[in-house]
Design an enzyme around this catalytic site. Structure first.
Site, short mmCIF file in Angstrom:
data_model
loop_
_atom_site.label_atom_id
_atom_site.label_comp_id
_atom_site.label_asym_id
_atom_site.label_seq_id
_atom_site.Cartn_x
_atom_site.Cartn_y
_atom_site.Cartn_z
N ARG A 261 0.83 -1.20 0.00
CA ARG A 261 0.00 0.00 0.00
C ARG A 261 0.86 1.25 0.00
O ARG A 261 1.83 1.34 0.74
CB ARG A 261 -0.91 0.01 1.23
CG ARG A 261 -1.84 -1.18 1.26
CD ARG A 261 -2.82 -1.13 2.40
NE ARG A 261 -3.60 -2.36 2.41
CZ ARG A 261 -4.52 -2.66 3.34
NH1 ARG A 261 -4.75 -1.81 4.34
NH2 ARG A 261 -5.19 -3.78 3.27
N ARG A 276 2.50 0.93 10.33
CA ARG A 276 2.00 1.31 9.00
C ARG A 276 3.14 1.26 8.00
O ARG A 276 3.92 2.18 7.87
CB ARG A 276 1.39 2.71 9.08
CG ARG A 276 0.52 3.11 7.89
CD ARG A 276 -0.14 4.45 8.11
NE ARG A 276 -1.00 4.45 9.27
CZ ARG A 276 -2.26 4.01 9.27
NH1 ARG A 276 -2.81 3.59 8.15
NH2 ARG A 276 -2.99 4.01 10.37
N GLU A 348 -6.01 -1.31 15.58
CA GLU A 348 -6.64 -2.25 14.66
C GLU A 348 -5.68 -3.37 14.25
O GLU A 348 -4.54 -3.11 13.88
CB GLU A 348 -7.12 -1.49 13.42
CG GLU A 348 -7.72 -2.42 12.38
CD GLU A 348 -8.09 -1.68 11.09
OE1 GLU A 348 -8.30 -0.45 11.14
OE2 GLU A 348 -8.17 -2.35 10.05
N SER A 351 -9.91 -6.57 10.41
CA SER A 351 -11.10 -5.87 9.96
C SER A 351 -11.91 -6.86 9.14
O SER A 351 -11.42 -7.39 8.15
CB SER A 351 -10.68 -4.68 9.10
OG SER A 351 -11.78 -3.89 8.78
N ARG A 388 1.41 -6.55 12.64
CA ARG A 388 0.83 -5.93 13.84
C ARG A 388 0.70 -6.94 14.98
O ARG A 388 0.77 -6.56 16.15
CB ARG A 388 -0.53 -5.31 13.51
CG ARG A 388 -0.38 -4.05 12.67
CD ARG A 388 -1.65 -3.27 12.53
NE ARG A 388 -1.42 -2.08 11.69
CZ ARG A 388 -2.35 -1.18 11.37
NH1 ARG A 388 -3.60 -1.34 11.82
NH2 ARG A 388 -2.05 -0.15 10.62
#
Length: 414
Positions: A261, A276, A348, A351, A388
RNA sequence: GGACAGUUGGGUGAGCUGGCUGAAACCACAUCCCUGCUAAGGAUGCGUACGGGUAACUGUACCGAGGGUUCGAAUCCCUCACUGUCCGCCA
């Protein structure tokens, strides 16, 4: 893609739903008009074509009967010019509609809470009590340094910022987590698949990343190919443009892939550490179901991801996203947020979304329900984001001297 | 990357001397019938998308994708993609 017929027939209801998701009414009004224009343009065009086809068919007859065709030919030629004109109009209408329609997000479920952003999300429950530290827990980058687990500098050297290198035990832990996740998912009935990490634009459009979010993707230069931002893309599109039988459903898939990403728009956020990154590992669950099955499967996927965290002994909470925080394709999303004692907050880590038939309509995934072809429901969810999880383990399992314990369930995997 | 061959409906596969082919045949699938016992026989239906119609039905488009020729193209021409084979290269 939303159901445009539904939008047209129940405009007020449909726009109320989309307003919950932050779409303004003007756009919808415009969309409705474009749809109407297209329909009438197509109707006139098709009528003209029908006439022309009829005339053309006469030629065969005339030739056999050796009749004179010059008059007929003149008439057909005239019609042809009209058709060319009508065709241009219809095509324009089509393009104008697509431009708008593909950028409209999915309808949220009625059960989705109102809200503008993440502050309005609803905590459904907490699982596991965060551990009490008798020292000040460190953040994962400090721990990474102490243990030599993450080499941020050399990751940047190899690629650019927001890339990193895992070393030694951390690299092994990453691999262990992937295997552990895949095994748990497989036990839950998910078929393990190994897919291309590069997909073409049709697939990215199928799951909703294109055309609207091109800036978030890494594109291969000179090719119609993109690095996948999530395994949701290849897993869901495995059945792109296919008609399944109802017997096959539900299809449950799991796969490990790295995710790429650009993180456009998140400049300055989470710049420290590996929360991130431009590239991260994730094990994904995808379900392809009938509309009737999708609710139950959704719950199962949420439970599964939560269970994995529980098995790892990681405290987390379950969050229902409000309308304003819902992603583009999602009708409903539940996030799992893991406790990070170093950061002193929940972050988070998974999801899980039900997109209903939104992706299915774009990706043309249907199944035969008796005689009719019905759009499937597609669901996706992380189980889990690997990087994560690694961070969460580091922070939750740290000792005062900065060393890190390995969770019990992972010991067989190391 | 080079050469040749191919790309037809859920599958196999005809058509490819342009109109009567949205597409034979077979398989799969669905419903029904027969039979009775787990495997076989018969009948009918059965591509997709969009539009019109309460419905029966009907219009348009689609034979890898996009263009072109033609009154008319699955059928002829061009471009591209993909698949196969041989060569090159390589984990």
């Amino acid at each position: 893609m939303i159901d445009l017929k539904y939008l047209q027939k129940n405009f007020d209801e449909a726009s109320a739903k989309l307003i919950k998701k932050g779409v303004d009414e003007l756009t919808l009004e415009n969309l409705k008009e474009l749809f109407k224009t297209l329909k009438s343009a197509n109707a006139t065009l098709e009528e003209a074509k029908s006439e022309q086809n009829k005339m053309s068919k006469l030629f065969g007859e005339y030739m056999r009967e050796k009749k004179d065709i010059t008059e007929l030919k003149a008439k057909v030629n005239e019609k042809k010019e009209e058709i060319v004109r009508l065709q241009a109009i219809a095509r324009e209408a089509q393009e104008a509609l697509e431009l708008v329609a593909l950028a409209i997000p999915n309808f949220p479920d009625d059960s989705v809470p109102e809200g503008a952003n993440e502050d309005d999300n609803i905590e459904l429950k907490k699982v596991l009590e965060p551990r009490k530290f008798d020292f000040k827990p460190k953040e994962h980058w400090e721990l990474a340094q102490i243990n030599g687990w993450i080499d941020f500098e050399r990751g940047v050297k190899l690629a650019k910022s927001r890339f990193s290198v895992l070393r030694g035990e951390a690299a092994r832990l990453e691999r262990a987590l992937i295997n552990f996740f895949l095994d748990v998912n497989r036990e839950k009935g998910f078929e393990e698949v190994c897919v291309p990490f590069i997909n073409n634009s049709t697939m990215l459009q199928g799951t909703g990343q294109l055309p609207k979010f091109e800036d978030d993707l890494f594109k291969i230069d000179g090719e119609d190919l993109y690095l996948i931002p999530t395994a949701e893309v290849p897993l869901t599109n495995l059945y792109n443009d296919e008609i399944l039988t109802s017997k096959e459903l539900p299809i449950l898939l799991t796969g490990y892939t790295p995710c790429f990403r650009k993180e456009a728009g998140s400049a300055g956020r989470d710049t420290r550490g590996m929360i991130r990154q431009h590239q991260f590992d994730k094990v994904e669950m995808v379900a392809i179901t009938t509309p009737q099955q999708s609710e139950e499967i959704f719950e199962m996927m949420v439970d599964n991801a939560s269970e994995i965290l529980t098995k790892l002994g990681l405290p987390h909470r379950v969050i229902e996203l409000c309308g304003g925080d819902l992603g583009f394709s999602a009708a409903r999303t539940i996030d799992l947020e893991v406790w990070l004692p170093g950061q002193d907050k929940y972050r988070e880590i998974s999801s899980i979304s039900n997109t209903r038939d939104f992706q299915a309509r774009r990706a043309k995934i249907r199944y035969k329900d008796g005689k009719k072809n019905v759009l499937v429901n597609t669901l996706n969810g992380s189980a889990l984001a690997v990087g994560r999880t690694l961070v969460a383990i580091m922070e939750n399992y740290q000792n005062e001297d900065g060393t890190i314990e390995i969770p019990e369930v992972l010991k067989n995997y190391m």
